[in-house]
Design an enzyme around this catalytic site. Structure first.
Site, PDB file in Angstrom:
ATOM      1  N   ASP A  72       0.493  -1.185  -0.350  1.00  0.00           N
ATOM      2  CA  ASP A  72      -0.128  -0.575   0.025  1.00  0.00           C
ATOM      3  C   ASP A  72       0.995   1.307   0.000  1.00  0.00           C
ATOM      4  OD1 ASP A  72       1.020  -0.825   2.553  1.00  0.00           O
ATOM      5  OD2 ASP A  72      -0.890  -0.681   3.609  1.00  0.00           O
ATOM      6  N   ASN A  78      -8.567  -4.254  13.683  1.00  0.00           N
ATOM      7  CA  ASN A  78      -9.526  -4.267  13.225  1.00  0.00           C
ATOM      8  C   ASN A  78      -9.488  -5.996  12.725  1.00  0.00           C
ATOM      9  OD1 ASN A  78      -8.786  -3.446  11.573  1.00  0.00           O
ATOM     10  ND2 ASN A  78     -10.117  -1.376  11.083  1.00  0.00           N
ATOM     11  N   HIS A 136      -7.677  -5.825   9.629  1.00  0.00           N
ATOM     12  CA  HIS A 136      -7.499  -5.050   8.232  1.00  0.00           C
ATOM     13  C   HIS A 136      -5.535  -6.184   7.672  1.00  0.00           C
ATOM     14  CE1 HIS A 136      -5.168  -1.368   9.856  1.00  0.00           C
ATOM     15  NE2 HIS A 136      -4.537  -2.525   9.505  1.00  0.00           N
ATOM     16  N   GLU A 185     -10.195  -2.313   4.887  1.00  0.00           N
ATOM     17  CA  GLU A 185     -11.374  -2.544   6.305  1.00  0.00           C
ATOM     18  C   GLU A 185     -12.491  -3.514   6.474  1.00  0.00           C
ATOM     19  OE1 GLU A 185      -9.706  -0.628   8.456  1.00  0.00           O
ATOM     20  OE2 GLU A 185      -7.889   0.158   7.588  1.00  0.00           O
TER      21      GLU A 185
HETATM   22  C1  F6R Z   1       1.182  -1.601   6.052  1.00  0.00           C
HETATM   23  C2  F6R Z   1      -0.152  -2.735   6.391  1.00  0.00           C
HETATM   24  C3  F6R Z   1      -1.618  -2.048   7.521  1.00  0.00           C
HETATM   25  C4  F6R Z   1      -0.502  -3.269   8.798  1.00  0.00           C
HETATM   26  C5  F6R Z   1      -1.158  -2.609   9.729  1.00  0.00           C
HETATM   27  C6  F6R Z   1      -0.538  -3.367  11.174  1.00  0.00           C
HETATM   28  O1  F6R Z   1       1.838  -2.248   4.791  1.00  0.00           O
HETATM   29  O2  F6R Z   1      -0.204  -2.733   4.679  1.00  0.00           O
HETATM   30  O3  F6R Z   1      -2.407  -3.437   7.385  1.00  0.00           O
HETATM   31  O4  F6R Z   1       0.051  -4.032   8.620  1.00  0.00           O
HETATM   32  O5  F6R Z   1      -2.037  -2.111   9.959  1.00  0.00           O
HETATM   33  O6  F6R Z   1       0.633  -1.996  11.502  1.00  0.00           O
HETATM   34  P1  F6R Z   1       1.540  -2.471  12.916  1.00  0.00           P
HETATM   35  O7  F6R Z   1       2.083  -3.418  12.204  1.00  0.00           O
HETATM   36  O8  F6R Z   1       2.074  -0.874  12.248  1.00  0.00           O
HETATM   37  O9  F6R Z   1       0.472  -3.067  13.871  1.00  0.00           O
END
Ligand code: F6R
Length: 241
Positions: free
Chosen positions: A67, A136, A138, A143
């Site tokens: 992303d 959540n 994701h 989401e």
């Molecule tokens: C990052 C991404 C997100 C994260 C997720 C967890 O490229 O796509 O889905 O993997 O938000 O974030 P952290 O690792 O900061 O808890």
């Protein structure tokens, strides 16, 4: 699904780096799908350490990231491209021309999503996709409620996310309101998936995602249906299983 329960973040990161290293060594021109966030930071640090020891060669490796924020250029210090350069790309011998992320400055968001999926296809698909998971459930910016069958697309960020990001920007106007994300369909096309989850704050969602029903309300639950998934989670994240 193969599950590794490990004592802590450090062990999780080392095991994840071991698996990625095996991929890099056995197929030096692998396409690695990569993630940002705090979860994979330790994994990237281990890969850098082993590269510095002379044990890894990234010269033929290709990467595609999950992303990127819409509206940010790659050199903005909040962009995911910047994150990847800081934690991995600038520290190993990868060819920057072989590192891909969605283009945050693309003019046509629909076209950009299609272009990114075509690019991944043209590269021969992702050999191994590294993932973290949000509180959540994701994965990427998919989401809860996102259909399982869509490719890379532009996502409207939740107001809570925008407000949480505000501290990194001068004004509210500067905070990205949208992001590009590989869709669940894109992610599920990867030949192998490696998902890392750590911390007690993710224990509840880990249980739902991997030991509950498969539902778009918990996006990561779809991974239960992938034929080659490795979950590495620490004791804290596994504490409710
Ligand atoms: C990052 C991404 C997100 C994260 C997720 C967890 O490229 O796509 O889905 O993997 O938000 O974030 P952290 O690792 O900061 O808890």
């Amino acid at each position: 699904m193969k599950v590794y329960r490990v004592p802590d973040y450090k062990t999780m990161s080392r095991l994840a780096a071991n698996i990625l290293s095996a991929q890099i060594i056995s197929k030096p021109d692998s396409v690695l799908g990569l993630a940002t966030g705090s979860t994979p930071e330790g994994t990237y640090a281990k890969l850098v350490q082993w590269y510095n020891n002379g044990d890894l060669d990234f010269s033929k490796i290709v990467t595609v990231n999950l992303d990127e924020y819409r509206g940010l250029s790659g050199d903005h210090n909040q962009s995911y491209k910047y994150f990847m350069h800081k934690h991995l790309f600038d520290k190993v011998n990868i060819d920057p021309a072989n590192t891909y992320l969605p283009n945050g400055l693309a003019e046509d968001p629909q076209e950009e999503g299609k272009r990114y999926d075509r690019l991944i296809e043209d590269l021969g698909g992702v050999d191994i996709q590294l993932l973290g998971m949000g509180h959540n459930g994701h994965i990427g910016f998919n989401e809860p409620g996102t259909p399982f069958d869509i490719g890379t697309h532009c996502v409207d960020l939740h107001e809570t996310t925008i407000q949480a990001n505000q501290r990194f920007f001068d004004t509210y106007e500067d905070v990205p309101k949208q992001a590009y994300s590989m869709g669940i369909k894109t992610i599920m096309n990867a030949r192998k998936i490696l998902i890392l989850v750590n911390g007690e704050d993710k224990a509840e969602i880990l249980k739902k995602a991997f030991y509950g029903p498969v539902t778009p309300e918990v996006p990561a639950s779809i991974l239960q249906t992938h034929k080659d998934v490795i979950l590495i989670a620490d004791d804290a994240a596994m504490s409710k299983v």
